[in-house]
Design an enzyme around this catalytic site. Structure first.
Site, PDB file in Angstrom:
ATOM      1  N   ASP A 158       2.064  56.520 -62.200  1.00  0.00           N
ATOM      2  CA  ASP A 158       2.930  55.796 -61.281  1.00  0.00           C
ATOM      3  C   ASP A 158       3.695  54.736 -62.063  1.00  0.00           C
ATOM      4  O   ASP A 158       3.246  54.297 -63.125  1.00  0.00           O
ATOM      5  CB  ASP A 158       2.095  55.104 -60.201  1.00  0.00           C
ATOM      6  CG  ASP A 158       1.603  56.078 -59.137  1.00  0.00           C
ATOM      7  OD1 ASP A 158       1.694  57.290 -59.367  1.00  0.00           O
ATOM      8  OD2 ASP A 158       1.118  55.614 -58.098  1.00  0.00           O
ATOM      9  N   HIS A 228      -2.336  60.499 -66.280  1.00  0.00           N
ATOM     10  CA  HIS A 228      -2.713  61.901 -66.330  1.00  0.00           C
ATOM     11  C   HIS A 228      -1.868  62.647 -67.360  1.00  0.00           C
ATOM     12  O   HIS A 228      -0.811  62.174 -67.778  1.00  0.00           O
ATOM     13  CB  HIS A 228      -2.518  62.551 -64.951  1.00  0.00           C
ATOM     14  CG  HIS A 228      -3.385  61.960 -63.878  1.00  0.00           C
ATOM     15  ND1 HIS A 228      -4.355  62.687 -63.217  1.00  0.00           N
ATOM     16  CD2 HIS A 228      -3.434  60.710 -63.334  1.00  0.00           C
ATOM     17  CE1 HIS A 228      -4.958  61.913 -62.319  1.00  0.00           C
ATOM     18  NE2 HIS A 228      -4.403  60.705 -62.370  1.00  0.00           N
ATOM     19  N   SER A 334       0.537  48.202 -67.245  1.00  0.00           N
ATOM     20  CA  SER A 334       1.087  48.241 -68.588  1.00  0.00           C
ATOM     21  C   SER A 334       2.251  49.217 -68.644  1.00  0.00           C
ATOM     22  O   SER A 334       3.035  49.312 -67.707  1.00  0.00           O
ATOM     23  CB  SER A 334       0.006  48.628 -69.594  1.00  0.00           C
ATOM     24  OG  SER A 334       0.456  48.384 -70.902  1.00  0.00           O
TER      25      SER A 334
END
Length: 365
Positions: A158, A228, A334
């Site tokens: 995201d 991911h 981050s």
């Protein structure tokens, strides 16, 4: 007894939020700019309507405004140097420890609800929506998604798209107009077919018919904090760069050149069906650690590591990752940087500033 427990945990929560506010204030301080002409006008406006100038000791508010304005006129380089001198690694380690402090059950819902409201967290996507389930802030930051909440396509995390495009002249843009060296970011590469005339970018490419592309995704505090695998690929090498833990907020990235090369990061490199592939997790202020699930030896933001070095681990059998497979996680937020080889006709389906979620497509061939 009840009052004692409340005071103890209230102080902990105060420290947690104070640490986050400190990082936000640093960002605001760096971005602050007051032109000299504007300063003169503001000081003149303070005197408007007064027939006789009052002494500074009778104008404490005006004196304070003057001091703040003068300090804002310090050269940008001085302010950046001051910011870089902050002990961000120590503060981030402290934040990481505080993230692990277990909260009493009765206090979890109000604290997490405040965080959800502040950063716009969508708890309907969380595998566990009950806020009482998360024992500490660290567990809440690293909450997992429901199994089928996202399609399995390309995006690794995201976040917000900061920049994307082709890599030119072995330089990559961290934000528009500010670049960093690809060689400094990834570190030296050992290629048998390299020649003195080859650029660093050319050393990474496996096919002359391909090109090198990049995507920078910024994870805000309210985003999903796991990342991911964006595709099927094999990881050959993990390279850990100890470094600073400055904020990766886009506002800071505009002022500090090669910010991503200065910050602590974990670089995973390997190959996918079109050639070279790399995913880099870049650390930031208050990120207590970067965790890679299949690498238990990795420990980030540790005092024993010195800046300017890097530590490699080769995967002899090549770690094979499947598209959509959970790879690792951040504490807080981050940046993820993807660098990959693809046919020259590859095109992005993105625009700068776009919000993107795990599983959404990045481009097409």
């Amino acid at each position: 007894m009840f009052i004692h427990v409340f005071e103890e945990h209230s102080s902990v929560i105060h420290v947690l939020f104070s640490a986050h506010l400190i990082s936000l204030n640093v960002v605001i301080a760096i971005r602050l700019q007051v032109p000299r002409l504007a300063l003169r006008r503001r000081l003149s406006a303070l005197k408007g309507g007064v027939s006789r100038p009052a002494t500074w000791r009778h104008r404490p508010i005006s004196f304070l405004c003057y001091i703040l304005s003068v300090s804002a006129l310090r050269p940008l380089a001085s302010r950046v140097t001051l910011y870089r001198s902050f002990p961000t690694r120590l503060l981030s380690r402290a934040w990481g420890r505080l993230n692990g402090v277990e909260l009493p059950t009765w206090l979890r819902k109000p604290i997490y609800s405040l965080y959800i409201w502040t950063f716009g967290v969508n708890m309907q996507e969380a595998a566990v929506e009950d806020l009482h389930h998360y024992r500490n802030l660290g567990e809440f930051f690293r909450r997992r998604l429901k199994p089928a909440v996202r399609p399995l396509c390309a995006s690794s995390s995201d976040g917000r798209i900061l920049h994307f495009g082709r890599v030119k002249n072995s330089e990559v843009e961290q934000v528009k107009g500010v670049t960093y060296s690809l060689e400094n970011f990834l570190g030296p590469q050992n290629r048998r077919d390299s020649s003195s005339s080859s650029s660093f970018r050319d050393l990474l490419l496996l096919s002359p018919d391909s090109d090198l592309f990049h995507v920078v995704v910024y994870l805000a505090p309210g985003d999903y904090h796991c990342f991911h695998s964006p595709t099927d690929w094999k990881v050959d090498l993990r390279r850990h760069f100890p470094g600073s833990l400055m904020s990766v907020n886009p506002g800071v990235a505009r002022w500090i050149k090669e910010l991503f090369c200065l910050n602590e990061r974990v670089v995973l490199t390997g190959q996918w069906q079109h050639g070279f592939f790399s995913l880099t997790a870049v650390g930031a202020t208050n990120v207590g650690s970067i965790r890679i699930y299949f690498d238990q030896e990795l420990q980030t933001n540790m005092p024993r590591y010195s800046k300017g070095s890097f530590h490699d681990r080769s995967y002899i059998t090549n770690k094979v990752l499947k598209k959509g497979e959970a790879m690792g996680e951040f504490n807080l937020g981050s940046t993820i940087v993807l660098l990959f080889e693809a046919p020259k006709d590859f095109s992005f389906n993105l625009h700068p500033g776009q919000r993107i979620r795990v599983g959404e497509g990045l481009g097409s061939l």
